[in-house]
Design a protein around this motif. Structure first.
Motif, PDB file in Angstrom:
ATOM      1  N   PHE A  28      89.855  19.426   2.250  1.00 30.33           N
ATOM      2  CA  PHE A  28      90.164  18.624   3.422  1.00 30.33           C
ATOM      3  C   PHE A  28      90.117  17.143   3.089  1.00 30.33           C
ATOM      4  O   PHE A  28      90.986  16.380   3.488  1.00 30.33           O
ATOM      5  CB  PHE A  28      89.161  18.937   4.536  1.00 30.33           C
ATOM      6  CG  PHE A  28      89.423  18.184   5.799  1.00 30.33           C
ATOM      7  CD1 PHE A  28      88.555  17.196   6.224  1.00 30.33           C
ATOM      8  CD2 PHE A  28      90.541  18.448   6.564  1.00 30.33           C
ATOM      9  CE1 PHE A  28      88.793  16.502   7.384  1.00 30.33           C
ATOM     10  CE2 PHE A  28      90.786  17.751   7.725  1.00 30.33           C
ATOM     11  CZ  PHE A  28      89.906  16.773   8.144  1.00 30.33           C
ATOM     12  N   ALA A  29      89.094  16.752   2.370  1.00 31.54           N
ATOM     13  CA  ALA A  29      88.981  15.346   2.020  1.00 31.54           C
ATOM     14  C   ALA A  29      90.120  14.941   1.101  1.00 31.54           C
ATOM     15  O   ALA A  29      90.668  13.841   1.222  1.00 31.54           O
ATOM     16  CB  ALA A  29      87.635  15.087   1.352  1.00 31.54           C
ATOM     17  N   ASN A  70      93.259  14.706   3.232  1.00 28.49           N
ATOM     18  CA  ASN A  70      93.183  13.513   4.052  1.00 28.49           C
ATOM     19  C   ASN A  70      93.441  12.268   3.214  1.00 28.49           C
ATOM     20  O   ASN A  70      94.095  11.335   3.637  1.00 28.49           O
ATOM     21  CB  ASN A  70      91.796  13.443   4.703  1.00 28.49           C
ATOM     22  CG  ASN A  70      91.827  12.604   5.946  1.00 28.49           C
ATOM     23  OD1 ASN A  70      92.882  12.156   6.390  1.00 28.49           O
ATOM     24  ND2 ASN A  70      90.661  12.370   6.519  1.00 28.49           N
ATOM     25  N   ASN A 123      97.115  11.934   2.519  1.00 26.49           N
ATOM     26  CA  ASN A 123      97.903  11.527   3.673  1.00 26.49           C
ATOM     27  C   ASN A 123      97.759  10.065   4.011  1.00 26.49           C
ATOM     28  O   ASN A 123      98.517   9.512   4.795  1.00 26.49           O
ATOM     29  CB  ASN A 123      97.486  12.359   4.898  1.00 26.49           C
ATOM     30  CG  ASN A 123      97.981  13.780   4.766  1.00 26.49           C
ATOM     31  OD1 ASN A 123      98.916  14.051   4.019  1.00 26.49           O
ATOM     32  ND2 ASN A 123      97.349  14.680   5.491  1.00 26.49           N
ATOM     33  N   THR A 124      96.759   9.456   3.466  1.00 24.31           N
ATOM     34  CA  THR A 124      96.502   8.061   3.763  1.00 24.31           C
ATOM     35  C   THR A 124      97.032   7.200   2.646  1.00 24.31           C
ATOM     36  O   THR A 124      97.508   7.692   1.636  1.00 24.31           O
ATOM     37  CB  THR A 124      95.005   7.811   3.931  1.00 24.31           C
ATOM     38  OG1 THR A 124      94.371   8.029   2.665  1.00 24.31           O
ATOM     39  CG2 THR A 124      94.417   8.768   4.957  1.00 24.31           C
ATOM     40  N   ASP A 135      90.255   0.452   0.219  1.00 25.46           N
ATOM     41  CA  ASP A 135      89.468   0.201   1.411  1.00 25.46           C
ATOM     42  C   ASP A 135      89.448   1.381   2.358  1.00 25.46           C
ATOM     43  O   ASP A 135      88.807   1.332   3.392  1.00 25.46           O
ATOM     44  CB  ASP A 135      90.025  -1.025   2.164  1.00 25.46           C
ATOM     45  CG  ASP A 135      89.778  -2.294   1.381  1.00 25.46           C
ATOM     46  OD1 ASP A 135      90.537  -3.257   1.540  1.00 25.46           O
ATOM     47  OD2 ASP A 135      88.829  -2.302   0.581  1.00 25.46           O
ATOM     48  N   ASP A 136      90.213   2.422   2.043  1.00 25.81           N
ATOM     49  CA  ASP A 136      90.192   3.622   2.871  1.00 25.81           C
ATOM     50  C   ASP A 136      88.770   4.163   2.921  1.00 25.81           C
ATOM     51  O   ASP A 136      88.176   4.436   1.898  1.00 25.81           O
ATOM     52  CB  ASP A 136      91.129   4.669   2.269  1.00 25.81           C
ATOM     53  CG  ASP A 136      91.179   5.933   3.111  1.00 25.81           C
ATOM     54  OD1 ASP A 136      91.969   6.792   2.754  1.00 25.81           O
ATOM     55  OD2 ASP A 136      90.428   6.041   4.096  1.00 25.81           O
ATOM     56  N   PRO A 137      88.225   4.354   4.100  1.00 23.21           N
ATOM     57  CA  PRO A 137      86.806   4.742   4.156  1.00 23.21           C
ATOM     58  C   PRO A 137      86.532   6.074   3.493  1.00 23.21           C
ATOM     59  O   PRO A 137      85.492   6.256   2.879  1.00 23.21           O
ATOM     60  CB  PRO A 137      86.504   4.792   5.660  1.00 23.21           C
ATOM     61  CG  PRO A 137      87.831   4.899   6.313  1.00 23.21           C
ATOM     62  CD  PRO A 137      88.805   4.216   5.417  1.00 23.21           C
ATOM     63  N   ILE A 138      87.457   7.017   3.614  1.00 22.72           N
ATOM     64  CA  ILE A 138      87.180   8.327   3.043  1.00 22.72           C
ATOM     65  C   ILE A 138      87.191   8.202   1.528  1.00 22.72           C
ATOM     66  O   ILE A 138      86.347   8.752   0.843  1.00 22.72           O
ATOM     67  CB  ILE A 138      88.232   9.352   3.502  1.00 22.72           C
ATOM     68  CG1 ILE A 138      88.179   9.482   5.018  1.00 22.72           C
ATOM     69  CG2 ILE A 138      88.017  10.652   2.770  1.00 22.72           C
ATOM     70  CD1 ILE A 138      87.919  10.833   5.531  1.00 22.72           C
ATOM     71  N   ARG A 174      86.611   5.609  -0.095  1.00 24.18           N
ATOM     72  CA  ARG A 174      85.433   4.836  -0.463  1.00 24.18           C
ATOM     73  C   ARG A 174      84.215   5.733  -0.531  1.00 24.18           C
ATOM     74  O   ARG A 174      83.389   5.635  -1.397  1.00 24.18           O
ATOM     75  CB  ARG A 174      85.209   3.745   0.577  1.00 24.18           C
ATOM     76  CG  ARG A 174      84.309   2.638   0.076  1.00 24.18           C
ATOM     77  CD  ARG A 174      84.099   1.593   1.127  1.00 24.18           C
ATOM     78  NE  ARG A 174      85.245   1.502   1.999  1.00 24.18           N
ATOM     79  CZ  ARG A 174      85.201   0.931   3.192  1.00 24.18           C
ATOM     80  NH1 ARG A 174      84.115   0.404   3.642  1.00 24.18           N
ATOM     81  NH2 ARG A 174      86.264   0.900   3.956  1.00 24.18           N
ATOM     82  N   TRP A 213      84.132   8.966  -1.106  1.00 22.22           N
ATOM     83  CA  TRP A 213      84.158   9.842  -2.265  1.00 22.22           C
ATOM     84  C   TRP A 213      83.830   9.102  -3.535  1.00 22.22           C
ATOM     85  O   TRP A 213      83.225   9.632  -4.437  1.00 22.22           O
ATOM     86  CB  TRP A 213      85.535  10.507  -2.389  1.00 22.22           C
ATOM     87  CG  TRP A 213      85.607  11.726  -1.579  1.00 22.22           C
ATOM     88  CD1 TRP A 213      86.269  11.928  -0.420  1.00 22.22           C
ATOM     89  CD2 TRP A 213      84.925  12.964  -1.848  1.00 22.22           C
ATOM     90  NE1 TRP A 213      86.074  13.185   0.053  1.00 22.22           N
ATOM     91  CE2 TRP A 213      85.254  13.842  -0.801  1.00 22.22           C
ATOM     92  CE3 TRP A 213      84.088  13.394  -2.864  1.00 22.22           C
ATOM     93  CZ2 TRP A 213      84.775  15.132  -0.749  1.00 22.22           C
ATOM     94  CZ3 TRP A 213      83.606  14.690  -2.817  1.00 22.22           C
ATOM     95  CH2 TRP A 213      83.960  15.534  -1.757  1.00 22.22           C
TER      96      TRP A 213
END
Lengths: 144, 331
Positions: A122-123, A126, A129-130, A135-138, A140, A142
């Protein structure tokens, strides 16, 4: 004098006025150095009865003599648990419970594997898809 | 004359007791001569008479199972003279509890990701429906359709009271009915005849009980024995030698730890994102329009600067106008 003697004898057995459950069951005199006395109080007769029925008093006595004094209470309690389990289930005893628990552990292992895989997938999805920005929090998270 | 090459084939039980092993020996099928330690352990814990008493109450197939469990139990007691099988049960219960807590944490993490995912995909009006489909696959324990674990999580968190292993009293009250022989064959017997080599839980250290192990194991036993009717010293120290106890689970636990550790980071970042949403066009997701966001923030800054500059210019004009006025007013 008889009373004095009685008094002296009672003072030597001040800790155990009544015989322990083991000696009661075995119908013998409960001596001050009785190995069972500290662990089989007279208020719990069934405890010794179970242990004696499954393992035997002599075996228990030998086992207790082989462990350190501070470990004897735990040893007795574990023997009592196993004896009760064997009485309830003569075929498997406490081993039946171990089988169930082991299966549960294996099932949980698989569950953890599957859930971890879902989380990673999932991560990852996600993240794909971004934007690829750092700077993407997810992302970041990981990277942490 | 004795037959030196004679086949004595005395079982281990009869060898130990130094008696003739006849064809009617009840213990011969279970104690082969080449494994004397098996009988030695069983004899030490139960005694021949008690073993025979147990066997006499059972019929054919059950005797085999009973003897296996007796031998196994005796071997464990030989390895761990203090706690025996009870200590092993406590350790398993602890592992299960740890694994369930870990699973709970991972599910919480998944839910958080799902909410985050929905939030951002919810900003895209057209894609919300499609995005719901992948998330449905992330329901608890729901592996790919072919998996058989669909009910695993439900049974896990919707605890079947009959399988609550935590309390020792609970274990005692709910000792499961014996596993049927078929089931027993399907799942490998909890351990081989050699307890040390048969099962990789990490519980079975190479050495027997020593003082250190006993101290830790006593703590483990104590923490679970509290709820048992027999009572024990009140010691709330959980098992500390986790390195030896987690076994196969430990790799999973360690792998899952970073996920729990970064949960706060995600939350913080998510909170920090909220104030920025006001500056973002609603038609653009925060993530998709990251560059646009940067651009828009710069533009807003420029606007502010410009407005300040304009304000300064206006002030100067007023001052000059005022100066002219004052000069004229003198006259």
């Amino acid at each position: 004098m008889a009373s004095a003697a009685a008094g002296s004898s009672s003072s030597s057995t001040a800790y155990s006025n009544s015989p322990c459950a083991a000696c009661k069951f075995l119908r013998r005199k409960c001596l001050p150095d009785c190995i069972f006395a500290p662990y089989f109080p007279p208020e719990e007769p069934q405890k010794f009865a179970n242990v004696h029925k499954i393992f035997g008093a002599s075996n228990v006595s030998k086992l207790l003599n082989e462990v350190l004094p501070h470990q004897r209470e735990d040893a007795v309690n574990s023997l009592a648990y196993e004896a009760e389990a064997r009485l309830k289930d003569p075929v498997y005893g406490c081993v039946g419970a171990i089988s169930v628990l082991q299966r549960q552990v294996i099932r949980l292992q698989k569950e953890l594997d599957a859930t971890n895989a879902h989380l990673i997938r999932f991560a990852y999805t996600n993240n794909n898809n971004t934007s690829s920005s750092s700077d993407d929090p997810i992302v970041r998270v990981w990277r942490f | 004359m004795t037959l030196k090459g004679g086949t004595s084939h005395a079982c281990a039980a009869c060898k130990y007791q130094r008696r003739k092993c006849t064809s009617e020996c009840q213990l011969a099928p279970y104690f082969p001569a080449n494994k004397p330690e098996m009988f030695r352990n069983a004899h030490k814990l139960f005694g021949v008479r008690n073993i025979v008493k147990i066997l006499e109450k059972l019929d054919g197939p059950q005797r085999q199972e009973a003897m296996h469990s007796i031998i196994w139990q005796a071997n464990i007691r030989d390895l761990y003279p203090v706690q025996g099988c009870y200590g092993y049960i406590c350790r398993l219960q602890y592992q299960i509890r740890q694994a369930e807590e870990e699973l709970h944490a991972i599910h919480a993490q998944l839910n958080m990701y799902r909410q985050h995912h929905h939030h951002h995909h919810g900003l895209d009006a057209g894609t919300a429906a499609e995005d719901m489909v992948p998330s449905s696959q992330l329901e608890l324990g729901m592996a790919p359709p072919a998996s058989n674990n669909n009910n695993a999580a439900l049974t896990l968190f919707g605890h079947n009271p009959a399988q609550q292993p935590y309390a020792a009293a609970g274990v005692m009250a709910q000792l499961p009915s014996p596993v049927t022989p078929d089931q027993q064959q399907q799942l490998s017997y909890p351990i081989s005849s050699n307890p040390v080599g048969g099962y990789n839980t990490g519980y079975f250290d190479a050495t027997k009980d020593d003082n250190n192990n006993n101290n830790n194991n006593v703590a483990a036993v104590n923490s679970f024995w509290l709820q048992h009717t027999y009572g024990m010293n009140n010691n709330n120290n959980a098992v500390t030698n986790s390195s030896s106890s987690m076994g196969a689970l430990q790799s999973q636990l360690l792998a899952a730890q970073p996920l729990g550790g970064i949960q706060e980071e995600v939350v913080q970042d998510y909170d920090e994102m909220h104030p920025f949403f006001d500056t973002i066009d609603d038609r653009q997701s925060y993530i998709d329009s990251k560059e646009a966001y940067d651009t828009s923030s710069e533009e807003s800054l420029k606007d502010t600067t410009q407005s300040l500059e304009q304000h300064v210019v206006a002030e100067d004009e007023l001052k000059s106008a005022a100066a002219c006025f004052s000069l004229t007013s003198v006259n």
